[in-house]
Write an enzyme that holds these catalytic residues in place. Structure first.
Site, PDB file in Angstrom:
ATOM      1  N   GLU A   2       0.821  -1.216  -0.095  1.00 26.49           N
ATOM      2  CA  GLU A   2       0.067  -0.078  -0.034  1.00 26.49           C
ATOM      3  C   GLU A   2       0.885   1.207   0.031  1.00 26.49           C
ATOM      4  O   GLU A   2       0.340   2.330  -0.426  1.00 26.49           O
ATOM      5  CB  GLU A   2      -0.956   0.116   1.392  1.00 26.49           C
ATOM      6  CG  GLU A   2      -1.831   1.234   1.203  1.00 26.49           C
ATOM      7  CD  GLU A   2      -2.922   1.236   0.366  1.00 26.49           C
ATOM      8  OE1 GLU A   2      -3.269   2.273   0.114  1.00 26.49           O
ATOM      9  OE2 GLU A   2      -3.118   0.356  -0.551  1.00 26.49           O
ATOM     10  N   ARG A  22      22.469   6.293 -19.641  1.00 27.19           N
ATOM     11  CA  ARG A  22      22.779   6.716 -21.111  1.00 27.19           C
ATOM     12  C   ARG A  22      23.501   8.215 -21.051  1.00 27.19           C
ATOM     13  O   ARG A  22      23.915   8.711 -22.097  1.00 27.19           O
ATOM     14  CB  ARG A  22      21.443   6.706 -21.856  1.00 27.19           C
ATOM     15  CG  ARG A  22      20.339   7.477 -21.631  1.00 27.19           C
ATOM     16  CD  ARG A  22      19.144   6.963 -22.290  1.00 27.19           C
ATOM     17  NE  ARG A  22      19.369   6.948 -23.574  1.00 27.19           N
ATOM     18  CZ  ARG A  22      19.444   7.822 -24.685  1.00 27.19           C
ATOM     19  NH1 ARG A  22      19.644   9.065 -24.286  1.00 27.19           N
ATOM     20  NH2 ARG A  22      19.709   7.430 -25.912  1.00 27.19           N
ATOM     21  N   ASP A  60      18.750  14.285 -27.982  1.00 19.29           N
ATOM     22  CA  ASP A  60      17.731  13.676 -27.602  1.00 19.29           C
ATOM     23  C   ASP A  60      16.197  14.400 -27.343  1.00 19.29           C
ATOM     24  O   ASP A  60      16.583  15.632 -27.076  1.00 19.29           O
ATOM     25  CB  ASP A  60      17.688  12.679 -26.434  1.00 19.29           C
ATOM     26  CG  ASP A  60      18.500  11.495 -26.664  1.00 19.29           C
ATOM     27  OD1 ASP A  60      18.567  10.890 -27.811  1.00 19.29           O
ATOM     28  OD2 ASP A  60      19.006  10.882 -25.807  1.00 19.29           O
TER      29      ASP A  60
END
Length: 245
Positions: A116, A154, A169
């Site tokens: 939870e 990366r 990117d």
């Protein structure tokens, strides 16, 4: 960088860290991954790590003792000061900017919850930051930790074959990335834009910037609100009916 994941399901990370870019980063000595089952730190005779919530309610809550002891142990063994990240739906929404910030750290500890939720003392007194990978709930923090591990790795120097790949990117520039093409130049009548075949680098860069703007305008116009634009780019966006004033 050293990256340690505290999880109840370490086997989930075996494939992630043993293939592709992440595995190559390990081979090059760029990053070290360590996956620890924090159940091993439980002082309960049955190695329980969860209990019923005070006040009632459904589900079970992770108890503080195993995670606190695990992080204490890792900190004592480290020469650095690891940053402790709690993967949690209530955390800061993850972004490329946050990945770039974390890539500057020397050591990260990623806490993966289950059940939870966490005992609130873990949030308040153990975690340095809380991160959410989106506005939805998963069964545990492992997938979020994988996202962070991949996106940060990366960005580390030498992790990619070409360090410029990460720089261009999507989101790294604030815009979505421009379209890419490769051989053949004509596939079933679908042709590569002439400018990419021209060898004229200035024109190619201009085309890529324009296409990044176009793609961002079409798919994520909200990102343009935080971008510094030239007057020429503002005129271009205006011609596409994007309000620039």
């Amino acid at each position: 960088m050293k990256m340690t994941v505290l999880t109840l399901f370490p086997e989930m990370f075996e494939g992630l860290f043993s293939h592709s870019i992440l595995h190559q980063a390990v081979e090059k000595g760029i990053v070290e991954y360590n996956v620890v089952n924090f159940r091993s730190y439980s002082t309960d005779r049955h190695q329980r790590v969860d209990d019923y919530p005070y006040g009632g309610g459904g589900g079970m809550v992770l108890t503080p003792q195993p995670l606190f002891d695990a992080v204490d142990d890792l900190r004592q063994k480290s020469e650095k000061k690891p940053k402790v990240i709690l993967l949690c739906p209530q955390g800061e929404t993850y972004s490329q900017k946050k990945a770039e910030e974390l890539a500057e750290e020397e050591e990260l500890i990623l806490l993966c919850g289950h059940y939870e939720g966490y005992d609130e003392r873990i949030r308040e007194h153990l975690a340095d930051e809380e991160i959410s990978i989106g506005d939805y709930v998963l069964t545990g923090g492992e997938i979020g930790a994988m996202v962070v591990a991949d996106s940060v790795t990366r960005l580390l120097s030498g992790a990619l074959g070409n360090d410029q790949s990460a720089v261009t990117d999507s989101f790294s520039t604030g815009l979505l990335e421009y379209p890419h093409y490769t051989r053949p130049s004509d596939f079933r009548g679908m042709k590569v834009p002439d400018v990419l075949l021209s060898g004229h680098h200035a024109n190619i860069e201009s085309w890529r910037r324009r296409e990044s703007l176009r793609r961002t305008w079409e798919r994520r116009p909200d990102l343009l609100q935080n971008i510094s634009l030239t007057e020429k780019e503002k005129d271009l966006l205006s011609s596409w009916n994007y309000p620039t004033k």
